[in-house]
Design a protein around this motif. Structure first.
Motif, PDB file in Angstrom:
ATOM      1  N   UNK A  71       0.820  -1.199   0.000  1.00  0.00           N
ATOM      2  CA  UNK A  71       0.000   0.000   0.000  1.00  0.00           C
ATOM      3  C   UNK A  71       0.858   1.254   0.000  1.00  0.00           C
ATOM      4  N   UNK A  72       1.971   1.179   0.698  1.00  0.00           N
ATOM      5  CA  UNK A  72       2.871   2.328   0.804  1.00  0.00           C
ATOM      6  C   UNK A  72       4.307   1.850   0.660  1.00  0.00           C
ATOM      7  N   UNK A  73       5.094   2.650  -0.023  1.00  0.00           N
ATOM      8  CA  UNK A  73       6.477   2.261  -0.269  1.00  0.00           C
ATOM      9  C   UNK A  73       7.338   3.509  -0.343  1.00  0.00           C
ATOM     10  N   UNK A  74       8.446   3.502   0.389  1.00  0.00           N
ATOM     11  CA  UNK A  74       9.424   4.586   0.317  1.00  0.00           C
ATOM     12  C   UNK A  74      10.735   3.955  -0.130  1.00  0.00           C
ATOM     13  N   UNK A  75      11.233   4.427  -1.262  1.00  0.00           N
ATOM     14  CA  UNK A  75      12.417   3.816  -1.850  1.00  0.00           C
ATOM     15  C   UNK A  75      13.446   4.881  -2.214  1.00  0.00           C
ATOM     16  N   UNK A  76      14.724   4.564  -2.118  1.00  0.00           N
ATOM     17  CA  UNK A  76      15.748   5.519  -2.563  1.00  0.00           C
ATOM     18  C   UNK A  76      15.887   5.508  -4.075  1.00  0.00           C
ATOM     19  N   UNK A  77      16.348   6.617  -4.600  1.00  0.00           N
ATOM     20  CA  UNK A  77      16.635   6.704  -6.031  1.00  0.00           C
ATOM     21  C   UNK A  77      17.617   5.601  -6.422  1.00  0.00           C
ATOM     22  N   UNK A  78      17.327   4.973  -7.549  1.00  0.00           N
ATOM     23  CA  UNK A  78      18.218   3.934  -8.039  1.00  0.00           C
ATOM     24  C   UNK A  78      17.894   2.538  -7.557  1.00  0.00           C
ATOM     25  N   UNK A  79      16.959   2.427  -6.648  1.00  0.00           N
ATOM     26  CA  UNK A  79      16.588   1.104  -6.142  1.00  0.00           C
ATOM     27  C   UNK A  79      15.538   0.470  -7.051  1.00  0.00           C
ATOM     28  N   UNK A  80      15.361  -0.845  -6.965  1.00  0.00           N
ATOM     29  CA  UNK A  80      14.346  -1.506  -7.803  1.00  0.00           C
ATOM     30  C   UNK A  80      12.953  -1.371  -7.193  1.00  0.00           C
ATOM     31  N   UNK A  81      11.972  -1.700  -8.023  1.00  0.00           N
ATOM     32  CA  UNK A  81      10.580  -1.604  -7.610  1.00  0.00           C
ATOM     33  C   UNK A  81       9.807  -2.823  -8.087  1.00  0.00           C
ATOM     34  N   UNK A  82       8.904  -3.273  -7.254  1.00  0.00           N
ATOM     35  CA  UNK A  82       7.970  -4.308  -7.673  1.00  0.00           C
ATOM     36  C   UNK A  82       6.641  -4.070  -6.977  1.00  0.00           C
ATOM     37  N   UNK A  83       5.626  -3.781  -7.757  1.00  0.00           N
ATOM     38  CA  UNK A  83       4.259  -3.639  -7.247  1.00  0.00           C
ATOM     39  C   UNK A  83       3.432  -4.783  -7.846  1.00  0.00           C
ATOM     40  N   UNK A  84       2.624  -5.399  -6.998  1.00  0.00           N
ATOM     41  CA  UNK A  84       1.850  -6.537  -7.466  1.00  0.00           C
ATOM     42  C   UNK A  84       0.360  -6.284  -7.399  1.00  0.00           C
ATOM     43  N   UNK A 112       2.231  -7.278 -12.643  1.00  0.00           N
ATOM     44  CA  UNK A 112       3.324  -6.755 -11.838  1.00  0.00           C
ATOM     45  C   UNK A 112       3.938  -5.542 -12.528  1.00  0.00           C
ATOM     46  N   UNK A 113       4.157  -4.515 -11.751  1.00  0.00           N
ATOM     47  CA  UNK A 113       4.819  -3.303 -12.241  1.00  0.00           C
ATOM     48  C   UNK A 113       6.211  -3.254 -11.638  1.00  0.00           C
ATOM     49  N   UNK A 114       7.224  -3.055 -12.479  1.00  0.00           N
ATOM     50  CA  UNK A 114       8.603  -3.128 -11.999  1.00  0.00           C
ATOM     51  C   UNK A 114       9.443  -1.981 -12.524  1.00  0.00           C
ATOM     52  N   UNK A 115      10.546  -1.783 -11.823  1.00  0.00           N
ATOM     53  CA  UNK A 115      11.584  -0.888 -12.300  1.00  0.00           C
ATOM     54  C   UNK A 115      12.923  -1.419 -11.803  1.00  0.00           C
ATOM     55  N   UNK A 116      13.932  -1.279 -12.619  1.00  0.00           N
ATOM     56  CA  UNK A 116      15.265  -1.700 -12.180  1.00  0.00           C
ATOM     57  C   UNK A 116      15.931  -0.601 -11.376  1.00  0.00           C
ATOM     58  N   UNK A 117      15.661   0.657 -11.743  1.00  0.00           N
ATOM     59  CA  UNK A 117      16.271   1.790 -11.039  1.00  0.00           C
ATOM     60  C   UNK A 117      15.269   2.944 -10.976  1.00  0.00           C
ATOM     61  N   UNK A 118      14.779   3.221  -9.803  1.00  0.00           N
ATOM     62  CA  UNK A 118      13.776   4.270  -9.648  1.00  0.00           C
ATOM     63  C   UNK A 118      14.371   5.669  -9.803  1.00  0.00           C
ATOM     64  N   UNK A 119      13.544   6.545 -10.352  1.00  0.00           N
ATOM     65  CA  UNK A 119      13.873   7.950 -10.456  1.00  0.00           C
ATOM     66  C   UNK A 119      12.966   8.739  -9.512  1.00  0.00           C
ATOM     67  N   UNK A 120      13.388   9.949  -9.183  1.00  0.00           N
ATOM     68  CA  UNK A 120      12.546  10.797  -8.348  1.00  0.00           C
ATOM     69  C   UNK A 120      11.164  10.997  -8.971  1.00  0.00           C
TER      70      UNK A 120
END
Lengths: 112, 112
Positions: free
Chosen positions: B9-22, B75-83
């Motif tokens: 429901x909530x996610x706080x991630x640093x720039x450059x980290x991966x992402x996975x939402x299901x 699934x929604x993903x990212x290898x490296x998150x941006x601001x």
């Protein structure tokens, strides 16, 4: 091109007042579908109504009513006797049977 | 009855980290599945949609990707998150492209 315009960005009303949210759409299709969604502060979009382009009958559901006019490409939403629980962002959307096109939303605040 | 689940429901991630939402849908088969993003301006932006397993259509070029490994899983993903990836992500489903979209509760992502 398909487009939905909700010109009212924010509206504030005092409780028990009536309020109308405007929605104007653009499409060249003869078959299309119009929707209204409510997004309360929790964030989840809640479906309110769906109309197809061949049905211009206005609809009333409790305090909610919708006015669909093809002549002006409008699908307006009226809340009668507004309540604090009506405070939310309301989205109008158009579907051509292939894609959904959302307006930018109208933020409604009902003041007690 | 059909239900749609979305997490986290909530996610706080640093720039450059991966992402996975299901996102998963229950109570139906072969749904159309969608990922939307809602930035601070409230508008809904379609990111991806899928009409079947392994069938993904991208609407907006970005550093995000989507996958559908099972019929009712998206699934929604990212290898490296941006601001700029910060926002509220909504999964939705319907049966038939003009039918009502049912949304999940959303995932709020903050990229720091």
């Amino acid at each position: 091109a398909q487009k939905v315009t909700q010109a009212q960005t924010e509206i504030s009303v005092v409780e028990k007042e009536d309020v109308t949210l405007d929605c104007v759409y653009e499409t060249r299709d003869t078959t299309y579908y119009l929707f209204w969604y409510k997004q309360p502060p929790s964030g989840e979009l809640v479906f309110l109504i769906r109309r197809n382009s061949f049905d211009e009958q206005n609809e009333i559901s409790g305090r909610y009513s919708w006015n669909f006019q093809k002549s002006t490409s409008s699908f307006n939403f009226t809340i009668t006797a507004s309540q604090v629980v009506d405070s939310a962002v309301y989205f109008c959307a158009l579907s051509d049977g292939n894609q959904f096109y959302f307006g930018t939303g109208t933020s409604l605040t009902v003041i007690p | 009855s059909q239900t749609i689940h979305q997490w986290p429901a909530t996610l706080v991630q640093p720039v450059g980290s991966p992402l996975s939402l299901e996102c998963t849908v229950e109570g139906t088969s072969n749904p159309n599945l969608y990922w939307y993003r809602q930035a601070a301006g409230r508008g809904l932006q379609l990111l991806f949609y899928s009409v079947g397993i392994g069938q993904i259509s991208s609407e907006v070029p970005q550093n995000l990707s989507a996958s559908r490994p099972q019929d009712r899983q998206f699934i929604l993903s990212s290898k490296k998150l941006l601001l700029s990836d910060s926002g509220f992500y909504l999964c939705a489903w319907n049966r038939g492209r003009a039918n009502v979209l049912t949304f999940g509760a959303g995932s709020r992502l903050t990229v720091l």
